[in-house]
Design an enzyme around this catalytic site. Structure first.
Site, short mmCIF file in Angstrom:
data_model
loop_
_atom_site.label_atom_id
_atom_site.label_comp_id
_atom_site.label_asym_id
_atom_site.label_seq_id
_atom_site.Cartn_x
_atom_site.Cartn_y
_atom_site.Cartn_z
N GLU A 97 0.77 -1.12 0.14
CA GLU A 97 -0.09 0.06 0.02
C GLU A 97 0.97 1.17 0.20
O GLU A 97 2.03 1.28 0.37
CB GLU A 97 -0.76 0.12 1.20
CG GLU A 97 -2.28 -0.64 0.99
CD GLU A 97 -3.25 0.39 0.22
OE1 GLU A 97 -2.74 1.27 -0.36
OE2 GLU A 97 -4.33 0.34 0.43
N ASP A 101 -4.26 5.60 6.19
CA ASP A 101 -4.57 6.63 6.85
C ASP A 101 -6.00 6.33 7.80
O ASP A 101 -5.66 6.15 8.82
CB ASP A 101 -5.32 7.57 5.59
CG ASP A 101 -5.93 8.99 6.08
OD1 ASP A 101 -5.20 9.20 7.15
OD2 ASP A 101 -6.45 9.52 5.27
N GLY A 103 -7.42 3.63 7.54
CA GLY A 103 -7.55 2.10 7.70
C GLY A 103 -8.56 1.35 7.07
O GLY A 103 -8.65 0.15 7.02
N THR A 105 -9.50 1.34 3.75
CA THR A 105 -9.19 0.55 2.55
C THR A 105 -8.60 -0.73 2.97
O THR A 105 -8.84 -1.75 2.22
CB THR A 105 -8.32 1.62 1.61
OG1 THR A 105 -8.76 2.89 1.56
CG2 THR A 105 -7.99 0.76 0.47
N ARG A 163 2.21 12.47 -8.88
CA ARG A 163 2.68 10.95 -8.28
C ARG A 163 4.27 10.93 -8.91
O ARG A 163 4.91 9.95 -8.29
CB ARG A 163 1.86 10.00 -9.19
CG ARG A 163 0.36 9.79 -8.73
CD ARG A 163 -0.12 8.63 -9.42
NE ARG A 163 -1.79 8.63 -9.14
CZ ARG A 163 -2.28 8.18 -8.06
NH1 ARG A 163 -1.74 7.78 -7.01
NH2 ARG A 163 -3.70 8.15 -8.06
#
Ligand code: IMP
Ligand code: MG
Length: 173
Positions: A97, A101, A103, A105, A163
Site C-alpha cells: 500500500e 490513513d 485504515g 481501505t 505521483r
C-alpha cells in the site's frame, strides 16, 4: 495545480535508503519461501517497483485496483476496480500500500484477500498516518510513520497529479 506549493518531507535518497532496509527485512523474514507481492493501484506503483528490486526471494507480482466512494472524507465503501489475475490460495501474500490513513481501505482489502485462503497475508505500507485510524488495522511493515499531513509524490497524488515527484512532499496552499 501547477501553482501549488509543496515542501519536501523525505528526499528521494532518504526514501531509497529506507526502502533498501525494508527489502532486507522482507528477505530475512521470508527466507526460503516465495511470495506473491500484490500492489494496490495506483499509489503503490513506485514504492513497489523499488521494493521488489531489493528482493532476492522468488516473487510473483500482481495488482489490485480500488476506488473508495469519497467526497473529501473516506466513506469506507471500497470498490474493486481491478482484481488479481491469479488465485492466492496457499501462497504467502504481501500486500503493498502507499499509505494507511483511516485504515478503511486496508481493512476491506485484508478481509477480501483472507477469504481466498492465502498461507499468510501481511501488509507493507510506504507510509503510516497512524493518528488517523478509524478501524483497528495495521501494516506489519511501514516505511515511515507520519503525522496527519497531506503528502504527495513517490506515487501519491493530489487529484491524480504529482505521483511522479521523486521526493515525498507536503502539499501546502
Ligand atoms: P484510508 O483512509 O486508509 O482508507 O486510505 C485510503 C487512500 O487514501 C490511500 O490509499 C491513499 O490513496 C489516500 N490517501 C490518504 N492520505 C493521503 C495523503 O496524504 N496523500 C495522498 N493520498 C492519501
Ligand atoms: Mg491507495
Amino acid at each position: 495545480m501547477s501553482s501549488s506549493k509543496y515542501e519536501v518531507m523525505y528526499t528521494a535518497d532518504q526514501i531509497a535508503a529506507r526502502v533498501a532496509e525494508l527489502g532486507a527485512q522482507i528477505n530475512a523474514d521470508y527466507a526460503g519461501q516465495s511470495v506473491v507481492v500484490v500492489g494496490v493501484l495506483k499509489g503503490s506503483f513506485i514504492f513497489m517497483a523499488d521494493l521488489v528490486r531489493h528482493l532476492t526471494i522468488p516473487v510473483r507480482i500482481d495488482f489490485m485496483g480500488t476506488k473508495s466512494y469519497t467526497g473529501t472524507t473516506t466513506s469506507g465503501q471500497v470498490q474493486i476496480t481491478k482484481d488479481l489475475d491469479r488465485p492466492i490460495e496457499g501462497e504467502h501474500v504481501l500486500l503493498v500500500e502507499d499509505i494507511v490513513d483511516t485504515g478503511l481501505t486496508l481493512n476491506y482489502l485484508k478481509r477480501n484477500l483472507e477469504q481466498r485462503r492465502p498461507l499468510s497475508l501481511k501488509t507493507i505500507a510506504f507510509l503510516d498516518k497512524w493518528q488517523q485510524r478509524r478501524v483497528d488495522v495495521k501494516a506489519e511493515y511501514a516505511g515511515f510513520r507520519i503525522e496527519n499531513k497531506f503528502v504527495i509524490g513517490y506515487g501519491l497524488d493530489y487529484e491524480q497529479q504529482f505521483r511522479n515527484l521523486g521526493d515525498l512532499c507536503v502539499l501546502g496552499e
